[in-house]
Design an enzyme around this catalytic site. Structure first.
Site, PDB file in Angstrom:
ATOM      1  N   PRO A   1      52.087  69.187  34.923  1.00 19.55           N
ATOM      2  CA  PRO A   1      51.470  68.088  35.655  1.00 19.55           C
ATOM      3  C   PRO A   1      51.691  66.724  35.019  1.00 19.55           C
ATOM      4  O   PRO A   1      51.659  66.578  33.800  1.00 19.55           O
ATOM      5  CB  PRO A   1      49.980  68.444  35.671  1.00 19.55           C
ATOM      6  CG  PRO A   1      49.797  69.430  34.577  1.00 19.55           C
ATOM      7  CD  PRO A   1      51.101  70.148  34.441  1.00 19.55           C
ATOM      8  N   ASN A   2      51.941  65.780  35.881  1.00 18.01           N
ATOM      9  CA  ASN A   2      52.095  64.362  35.573  1.00 18.01           C
ATOM     10  C   ASN A   2      53.406  63.997  34.885  1.00 18.01           C
ATOM     11  O   ASN A   2      53.680  62.822  34.692  1.00 18.01           O
ATOM     12  CB  ASN A   2      50.901  63.836  34.754  1.00 18.01           C
ATOM     13  CG  ASN A   2      49.618  63.964  35.526  1.00 18.01           C
ATOM     14  OD1 ASN A   2      49.541  63.535  36.668  1.00 18.01           O
ATOM     15  ND2 ASN A   2      48.619  64.583  34.926  1.00 18.01           N
TER      16      ASN A   2
ATOM     17  N   ASP B   1      49.329  83.982  29.644  1.00 13.97           N
ATOM     18  CA  ASP B   1      49.542  85.373  30.044  1.00 13.97           C
ATOM     19  C   ASP B   1      50.909  85.580  30.691  1.00 13.97           C
ATOM     20  O   ASP B   1      51.561  86.601  30.469  1.00 13.97           O
ATOM     21  CB  ASP B   1      48.435  85.835  30.990  1.00 13.97           C
ATOM     22  CG  ASP B   1      47.106  86.072  30.279  1.00 13.97           C
ATOM     23  OD1 ASP B   1      47.081  86.093  29.030  1.00 13.97           O
ATOM     24  OD2 ASP B   1      46.086  86.224  30.986  1.00 13.97           O
TER      25      ASP B   1
ATOM     26  N   ARG C   1      46.196  62.832  19.008  1.00  9.86           N
ATOM     27  CA  ARG C   1      45.498  62.459  20.243  1.00  9.86           C
ATOM     28  C   ARG C   1      44.092  63.050  20.278  1.00  9.86           C
ATOM     29  O   ARG C   1      43.552  63.448  19.255  1.00  9.86           O
ATOM     30  CB  ARG C   1      46.351  62.868  21.443  1.00  9.86           C
ATOM     31  CG  ARG C   1      47.682  62.072  21.423  1.00  9.86           C
ATOM     32  CD  ARG C   1      48.479  62.159  22.652  1.00  9.86           C
ATOM     33  NE  ARG C   1      47.751  61.718  23.824  1.00  9.86           N
ATOM     34  CZ  ARG C   1      48.130  62.005  25.060  1.00  9.86           C
ATOM     35  NH1 ARG C   1      49.210  62.716  25.271  1.00  9.86           N
ATOM     36  NH2 ARG C   1      47.425  61.587  26.088  1.00  9.86           N
TER      37      ARG C   1
ATOM     38  N   ALA D   1      48.844  68.909  30.341  1.00 11.07           N
ATOM     39  CA  ALA D   1      47.442  69.225  30.052  1.00 11.07           C
ATOM     40  C   ALA D   1      47.137  70.716  30.169  1.00 11.07           C
ATOM     41  O   ALA D   1      46.198  71.203  29.535  1.00 11.07           O
ATOM     42  CB  ALA D   1      46.537  68.424  30.970  1.00 11.07           C
TER      43      ALA D   1
ATOM     44  N   GLU E   1      57.485  75.467  22.948  1.00  8.24           N
ATOM     45  CA  GLU E   1      56.536  74.485  23.475  1.00  8.24           C
ATOM     46  C   GLU E   1      57.002  73.088  23.090  1.00  8.24           C
ATOM     47  O   GLU E   1      57.365  72.850  21.937  1.00  8.24           O
ATOM     48  CB  GLU E   1      55.159  74.768  22.875  1.00  8.24           C
ATOM     49  CG  GLU E   1      54.077  73.813  23.249  1.00  8.24           C
ATOM     50  CD  GLU E   1      52.747  74.122  22.558  1.00  8.24           C
ATOM     51  OE1 GLU E   1      51.861  73.258  22.641  1.00  8.24           O
ATOM     52  OE2 GLU E   1      52.600  75.183  21.936  1.00  8.24           O
TER      53      GLU E   1
ATOM     54  N   ARG F   1      43.001  68.106  22.858  1.00  9.95           N
ATOM     55  CA  ARG F   1      44.442  68.402  22.871  1.00  9.95           C
ATOM     56  C   ARG F   1      44.890  69.157  21.617  1.00  9.95           C
ATOM     57  O   ARG F   1      46.070  69.464  21.468  1.00  9.95           O
ATOM     58  CB  ARG F   1      45.249  67.114  23.013  1.00  9.95           C
ATOM     59  CG  ARG F   1      45.036  66.416  24.340  1.00  9.95           C
ATOM     60  CD  ARG F   1      45.991  65.252  24.520  1.00  9.95           C
ATOM     61  NE  ARG F   1      45.572  64.364  25.566  1.00  9.95           N
ATOM     62  CZ  ARG F   1      45.853  64.531  26.864  1.00  9.95           C
ATOM     63  NH1 ARG F   1      46.567  65.554  27.248  1.00  9.95           N
ATOM     64  NH2 ARG F   1      45.419  63.653  27.752  1.00  9.95           N
TER      65      ARG F   1
ATOM     66  N   ASN G   1      56.961  72.297  28.698  1.00  8.82           N
ATOM     67  CA  ASN G   1      56.014  71.216  28.472  1.00  8.82           C
ATOM     68  C   ASN G   1      55.021  71.329  29.619  1.00  8.82           C
ATOM     69  O   ASN G   1      55.267  70.821  30.706  1.00  8.82           O
ATOM     70  CB  ASN G   1      56.702  69.853  28.466  1.00  8.82           C
ATOM     71  CG  ASN G   1      55.736  68.715  28.203  1.00  8.82           C
ATOM     72  OD1 ASN G   1      54.526  68.885  28.287  1.00  8.82           O
ATOM     73  ND2 ASN G   1      56.275  67.556  27.899  1.00  8.82           N
TER      74      ASN G   1
ATOM     75  N   HIS H   1      46.435  73.032  27.105  1.00  7.28           N
ATOM     76  CA  HIS H   1      45.136  73.117  26.440  1.00  7.28           C
ATOM     77  C   HIS H   1      44.089  73.845  27.267  1.00  7.28           C
ATOM     78  O   HIS H   1      42.948  73.991  26.822  1.00  7.28           O
ATOM     79  CB  HIS H   1      44.649  71.695  26.126  1.00  7.28           C
ATOM     80  CG  HIS H   1      45.739  70.805  25.643  1.00  7.28           C
ATOM     81  ND1 HIS H   1      46.334  70.962  24.410  1.00  7.28           N
ATOM     82  CD2 HIS H   1      46.393  69.773  26.244  1.00  7.28           C
ATOM     83  CE1 HIS H   1      47.295  70.048  24.274  1.00  7.28           C
ATOM     84  NE2 HIS H   1      47.350  69.327  25.372  1.00  7.28           N
TER      85      HIS H   1
ATOM     86  N   HIS I   1      56.133  68.740  23.603  1.00  2.90           N
ATOM     87  CA  HIS I   1      55.291  67.622  24.045  1.00  2.90           C
ATOM     88  C   HIS I   1      56.009  66.330  23.678  1.00  2.90           C
ATOM     89  O   HIS I   1      56.481  66.188  22.543  1.00  2.90           O
ATOM     90  CB  HIS I   1      53.922  67.654  23.373  1.00  2.90           C
ATOM     91  CG  HIS I   1      53.179  68.907  23.669  1.00  2.90           C
ATOM     92  ND1 HIS I   1      52.533  69.112  24.861  1.00  2.90           N
ATOM     93  CD2 HIS I   1      53.027  70.043  22.942  1.00  2.90           C
ATOM     94  CE1 HIS I   1      52.003  70.317  24.850  1.00  2.90           C
ATOM     95  NE2 HIS I   1      52.289  70.903  23.711  1.00  2.90           N
ATOM     96  N   ILE I   2      56.096  65.421  24.607  1.00  2.00           N
ATOM     97  CA  ILE I   2      56.761  64.150  24.366  1.00  2.00           C
ATOM     98  C   ILE I   2      55.977  63.326  23.348  1.00  2.00           C
ATOM     99  O   ILE I   2      56.546  62.743  22.432  1.00  2.00           O
ATOM    100  CB  ILE I   2      56.942  63.382  25.696  1.00  2.00           C
ATOM    101  CG1 ILE I   2      57.935  64.146  26.590  1.00  2.00           C
ATOM    102  CG2 ILE I   2      57.404  61.947  25.450  1.00  2.00           C
ATOM    103  CD1 ILE I   2      58.023  63.640  28.016  1.00  2.00           C
ATOM    104  N   SER I   3      54.657  63.301  23.509  1.00  2.00           N
ATOM    105  CA  SER I   3      53.806  62.555  22.576  1.00  2.00           C
ATOM    106  C   SER I   3      53.384  63.473  21.423  1.00  2.00           C
ATOM    107  O   SER I   3      53.534  64.695  21.495  1.00  2.00           O
ATOM    108  CB  SER I   3      52.571  62.011  23.292  1.00  2.00           C
ATOM    109  OG  SER I   3      51.698  63.059  23.651  1.00  2.00           O
TER     110      SER I   3
ATOM    111  N   ARG J   1      53.578  56.440  33.846  1.00  2.00           N
ATOM    112  CA  ARG J   1      52.358  56.895  33.168  1.00  2.00           C
ATOM    113  C   ARG J   1      52.359  56.497  31.692  1.00  2.00           C
ATOM    114  O   ARG J   1      53.247  56.888  30.949  1.00  2.00           O
ATOM    115  CB  ARG J   1      52.258  58.409  33.284  1.00  2.00           C
ATOM    116  CG  ARG J   1      51.088  58.990  32.550  1.00  2.00           C
ATOM    117  CD  ARG J   1      51.081  60.492  32.617  1.00  2.00           C
ATOM    118  NE  ARG J   1      49.946  60.994  31.860  1.00  2.00           N
ATOM    119  CZ  ARG J   1      49.951  62.129  31.208  1.00  2.00           C
ATOM    120  NH1 ARG J   1      51.015  62.899  31.223  1.00  2.00           N
ATOM    121  NH2 ARG J   1      48.883  62.509  30.541  1.00  2.00           N
TER     122      ARG J   1
ATOM    123  N   TYR K   1      54.408  57.590  26.319  1.00  2.00           N
ATOM    124  CA  TYR K   1      55.515  58.410  26.815  1.00  2.00           C
ATOM    125  C   TYR K   1      56.837  57.661  26.962  1.00  2.00           C
ATOM    126  O   TYR K   1      57.852  58.276  27.293  1.00  2.00           O
ATOM    127  CB  TYR K   1      55.136  59.028  28.172  1.00  2.00           C
ATOM    128  CG  TYR K   1      53.922  59.911  28.075  1.00  2.00           C
ATOM    129  CD1 TYR K   1      54.001  61.164  27.485  1.00  2.00           C
ATOM    130  CD2 TYR K   1      52.693  59.483  28.543  1.00  2.00           C
ATOM    131  CE1 TYR K   1      52.893  61.982  27.374  1.00  2.00           C
ATOM    132  CE2 TYR K   1      51.565  60.294  28.444  1.00  2.00           C
ATOM    133  CZ  TYR K   1      51.671  61.535  27.853  1.00  2.00           C
ATOM    134  OH  TYR K   1      50.567  62.336  27.734  1.00  2.00           O
TER     135      TYR K   1
END
Length: 147
Positions: free
Chosen positions: A9-10, A86, A106, A76, A97, A110, A73, A79, A99-101, A17, A22
């Site tokens: 998402p996002n 699963d 944070r 949200a 996994e 998170r 990625n 978390h 994450h850009i940030s 954003r 980001y």
């Protein structure tokens, strides 16, 4: 090798954003960059983005028997989503996994990663380069299992 690159998402809002977190690279720009780097590394990359948890679960399930690795990625959902955890566990496809940030710097919520429980590695705070490092690490892991 074939890898599924999943964005949650996002991430379709990259470039709009929170550019201070980001950057200004758009989602299309990210896909172009990662696809080119994957080709350079000899990986066929398939991309999938959704804002819906169930769609991400379905994409992971459909990777079973088709993909050698998953770079995810989940935004949200990282978390919050036991369903995505699963699904990753069910397909047993090596997953990384991303994450850009830098999520470690944070908000407190998170700091928990359900996905991390099923992923063999994590890259955070590296921007678009984190995806490339994830691909490289998955190649290394897959090759070491095949020798």
């Amino acid at each position: 090798m074939k890898f599924l690159i999943i964005n949650g998402p996002n991430l379709n809002m990259l470039g709009i954003r929170e550019p201070d977190l980001y950057g200004t690279l758009t989602y299309d720009g990210l896909v172009e960059y990662v696809a080119a780097e994957a080709r350079r590394l000899g990986v066929e990359a398939e991309f999938y983005q959704s804002n819906h948890e169930g769609d991400l679960v379905t994409a992971i399930q459909q990777a079973y028997g088709r993909m050698d690795g998953i770079v995810i990625n989940a935004g949200a959902y990282t978390h919050t989503s036991i369903a995505i955890l699963d699904a990753l566990k069910a397909v047993s496809v090596p997953a990384a996994e991303v994450h850009i940030s830098d999520v470690a710097k944070r908000e407190d919520f998170r700091q928990v990663s359900y996905l991390g429980m099923a992923c063999c590695c994590k890259f955070a705070g590296e921007g678009k380069q984190g995806y490339v490092h994830a691909i490289e690490k998955l190649i290394e892991i897959i090759r070491s299992k095949n020798t």
